[in-house]
Design a protein around this motif. Structure first.
Motif, PDB file in Angstrom:
ATOM      1  N   THR A  99       9.775   0.293   1.923  1.00 49.37           N
ATOM      2  CA  THR A  99       9.113   0.478   0.631  1.00 49.37           C
ATOM      3  C   THR A  99       7.761  -0.222   0.662  1.00 49.37           C
ATOM      4  O   THR A  99       6.743   0.334   0.230  1.00 49.37           O
ATOM      5  N   GLY A 100       7.759  -1.437   1.217  1.00 50.58           N
ATOM      6  CA  GLY A 100       6.516  -2.201   1.300  1.00 50.58           C
ATOM      7  C   GLY A 100       5.469  -1.517   2.152  1.00 50.58           C
ATOM      8  O   GLY A 100       4.276  -1.543   1.845  1.00 50.58           O
ATOM      9  N   SER A 101       5.902  -0.865   3.217  1.00 48.31           N
ATOM     10  CA  SER A 101       4.939  -0.225   4.116  1.00 48.31           C
ATOM     11  C   SER A 101       4.560   1.172   3.638  1.00 48.31           C
ATOM     12  O   SER A 101       3.691   1.813   4.220  1.00 48.31           O
ATOM     13  N   GLY A 102       5.233   1.663   2.591  1.00 46.77           N
ATOM     14  CA  GLY A 102       4.938   3.010   2.101  1.00 46.77           C
ATOM     15  C   GLY A 102       5.475   4.097   3.021  1.00 46.77           C
ATOM     16  O   GLY A 102       4.963   5.212   3.030  1.00 46.77           O
ATOM     17  N   GLU A 103       6.519   3.772   3.783  1.00 46.06           N
ATOM     18  CA  GLU A 103       7.098   4.780   4.692  1.00 46.06           C
ATOM     19  C   GLU A 103       8.338   5.467   4.116  1.00 46.06           C
ATOM     20  O   GLU A 103       8.720   6.536   4.577  1.00 46.06           O
ATOM     21  N   LEU A 104       8.974   4.813   3.147  1.00 44.79           N
ATOM     22  CA  LEU A 104      10.199   5.394   2.578  1.00 44.79           C
ATOM     23  C   LEU A 104       9.830   6.275   1.393  1.00 44.79           C
ATOM     24  O   LEU A 104       9.221   5.822   0.434  1.00 44.79           O
ATOM     25  N   LEU A 105      10.187   7.563   1.450  1.00 45.66           N
ATOM     26  CA  LEU A 105       9.855   8.468   0.358  1.00 45.66           C
ATOM     27  C   LEU A 105      11.010   8.599  -0.618  1.00 45.66           C
ATOM     28  O   LEU A 105      10.821   8.667  -1.822  1.00 45.66           O
TER      29      LEU A 105
END
Lengths: 118, 414
Positions: free
Chosen positions: A37-43
């Motif tokens: 979530t922090g890296s913006g990889e989980l959609l």
């Protein structure tokens, strides 16, 4: 590149884990969710209800017929589905690797509506 | 063009100027960027109804400065609560600065912002997202729609990108001269990535994504205005124009892809071709040649052929040989093989492709199979060609490419 990570596990084996082990595994999952979530990889993440509640719908004599099951107590069933967006396949595989304790993990690329003419 | 569209164009143009003014005034790129985004959102709501203010730039600077002051105050209050000591509060010093105090146009701000947003510590995806928001003036929601991810995810990526830049110690200043060529190369890569994301979009639900090509061309044009003597900047702008010129002919209304050789060339954008050709011709005449200029020159040769059969393939082959020397890559070799096949026959092309089999970088990539299939078809081996088209169709993750490749395979069914 967008992928779905499919996590299959065996509900009976999961219930039979020694005390603390299930919590430990869930903690690993939660830490990974925080990281992605922090890296913006989980959609998106979909956790599926118990496979005992599943219904199968299939055509029989040209009519859709609903049956209970398949029941998954004694075999691996789809337990959750993570949609991720990562730079490369290697990264998707590394994420899948973290999820492997007591599970079989499948990584599938998602199709895109865009494309290049040749 | 509607009032809202005019406002949106104006906001995109003003966004980097306003952000530059704020960062020079307050420092703290991350907070300023948030404040400008909020000012842009406020303007996007208010201006179409209330009218554009007489001094739109000063309006945005004032509103963003007020947001900045609020944020600094809130941050100060939080610290006071947490530390229970009188916080050093710079807030009072920041209240209501004269809006016009430092409004002189700073052409270099846009360039400095581009260098900052394309910082090498960031991943390409973050560079793209931050560039579109901070330099392009797009909202987080617009960037999210263009990349088909939830808005919260895109907000997180942008916020993380700003933290990364801060942690890397980057300042709002041009890179030192010795780093500049490498940093400019990254900026060009990011703009080309944005362009390709939009160009690959086909029809239907992808249309908003297609606007990325317009945005990439706008940013490349601005960069060319700031650096008129840089041949590669001119080359990239030319390459975008010459590629985008074919967009009306590259898909059918149902979204299926039309290969270059079969496109209706009367639908190509003649004005964009003329502009691209002029740009690349001028830059090749006076600047040292680089990979974007050569790719633009190749696109120009294609675009100047009235019919596919008129294509000057020997010229394209020479340009690919040059490109292989300047910027060798497996993808360049792949395209080089096609040019070689058109000049010396399909077997020569297939021989060159064979050199890629041992190169791990393209192993299993659908384009290697697709090009091999095409050359095998030209060589009169429909069975092998069909098999390669099918392999390519299995490997691509693009629906229209898959449909195209399966169609090619089906034509060769016995």
């Amino acid at each position: 590149m967008k992928y779905v990570v499919l996590i299959y596990s065996n509900p009976a084996a999961w219930s039979a884990l020694p005390a603390g082990e299930a919590d430990r595994v869930l903690q690993v999952h939660n830490d990974l969710i925080d990281e992605l979530t922090g890296s913006g990889e989980l959609l998106n993440i979909y956790r599926l209800a118990h496979a005992g509640n599943a219904r199968t719908v299939a055509l029989r004599d040209g009519v859709p017929v609903v049956t209970d099951g398949p029941f998954g107590e004694s075999k691996e069933v789809l337990a959750s589905l993570w949609e991720i967006d990562v730079e490369r396949l290697d990264r998707a595989l590394a994420i899948a690797g973290v999820l492997t304790p007591h599970a079989t993990v499948e990584v599938r690329a998602l199709m895109d509506a865009a494309g290049m003419e040749m | 063009m509607s009032g809202a569209d005019r406002v949106e164009d104006l906001l995109r143009e003003l966004a980097p100027q306003v952000l530059g003014t704020l960062v020079r005034r307050y420092g703290q790129f991350d907070l300023c960027e948030d404040a400008v985004q909020e000012a842009l959102l406020a303007a996007a709501v208010q201006w179409p109804q209330a009218g554009v203010p007489e001094q739109p730039r000063a309006w945005l600077v004032t509103v963003a400065s007020r947001r900045m002051t609020d944020q600094v105050r809130a941050e100060g209050a939080r610290r006071r609560r947490e530390e229970t000591v009188a916080a050093r509060s710079p807030a009072d010093a920041l209240v209501a600065p004269g809006a016009d105090a430092d409004l002189r146009p700073e052409a270099d701000d846009t360039l400095t912002l581009l260098f900052l947003c394309c910082h090498p510590a960031l991943t390409p995806a973050s560079q793209v997202a931050l560039t579109l928001r901070a330099v392009g003036g797009l909202t987080t929601a617009q960037v999210a729609v263009a990349f088909l991810v939830p808005e919260a995810t895109m907000a997180q990526r942008i916020s993380r990108a700003k933290q990364t830049i801060k942690a890397a110690g980057a300042r709002f200043a041009p890179p030192p001269p010795e780093e500049r060529p490498d940093r400019l190369r990254v900026v060009l890569q990011v703009l080309y990535l944005i362009f390709n994301e939009g160009y690959a979009a086909s029809s239907g639900p992808d249309l908003q994504r297609a606007e990325l090509t317009t945005e990439a061309i706008r940013l490349a044009r601005e960069l060319h205005r700031l650096l008129p003597d840089d041949g590669e900047v001119a080359g990239l702008l030319a390459l975008m124009l010459l590629t985008d010129a074919r967009r009306p002919a590259r898909t059918l209304p149902d979204g299926s892809l039309v290969p270059l050789a079969e496109q209706d060339r009367s639908r190509w954008d003649a004005a964009a071709i003329a502009e691209g050709v002029a740009l690349v011709t001028a830059s090749l005449a006076r600047a040292p040649v680089g990979p974007y200029q050569v790719q633009a020159a190749i696109a120009a040769v294609h675009d100047e052929a009235a019919r596919a059969a008129d294509t000057d393939w020997p010229q394209i082959l020479v340009l690919y040989e040059l490109l292989e020397r300047l910027a060798p890559s497996p993808v360049v070799t792949l395209n080089h093989a096609v040019a070689l096949a058109m000049v010396r026959g399909p077997l020569a092309g297939l021989d060159l492709l064979a050199t890629l089999d041992d190169d791990g970088r393209l192993a299993g990539h659908h384009r290697l199979d697709a090009v091999r299939a095409h050359l095998l078809e030209l060589a009169g081996d429909p069975t092998a060609a069909r098999e390669r088209y099918r392999a390519a169709a299995r490997r691509t993750t693009s629906l229209p490419e898959q449909r195209y490749l399966e169609g090619r395979a089906a034509r060769l069914d016995p």
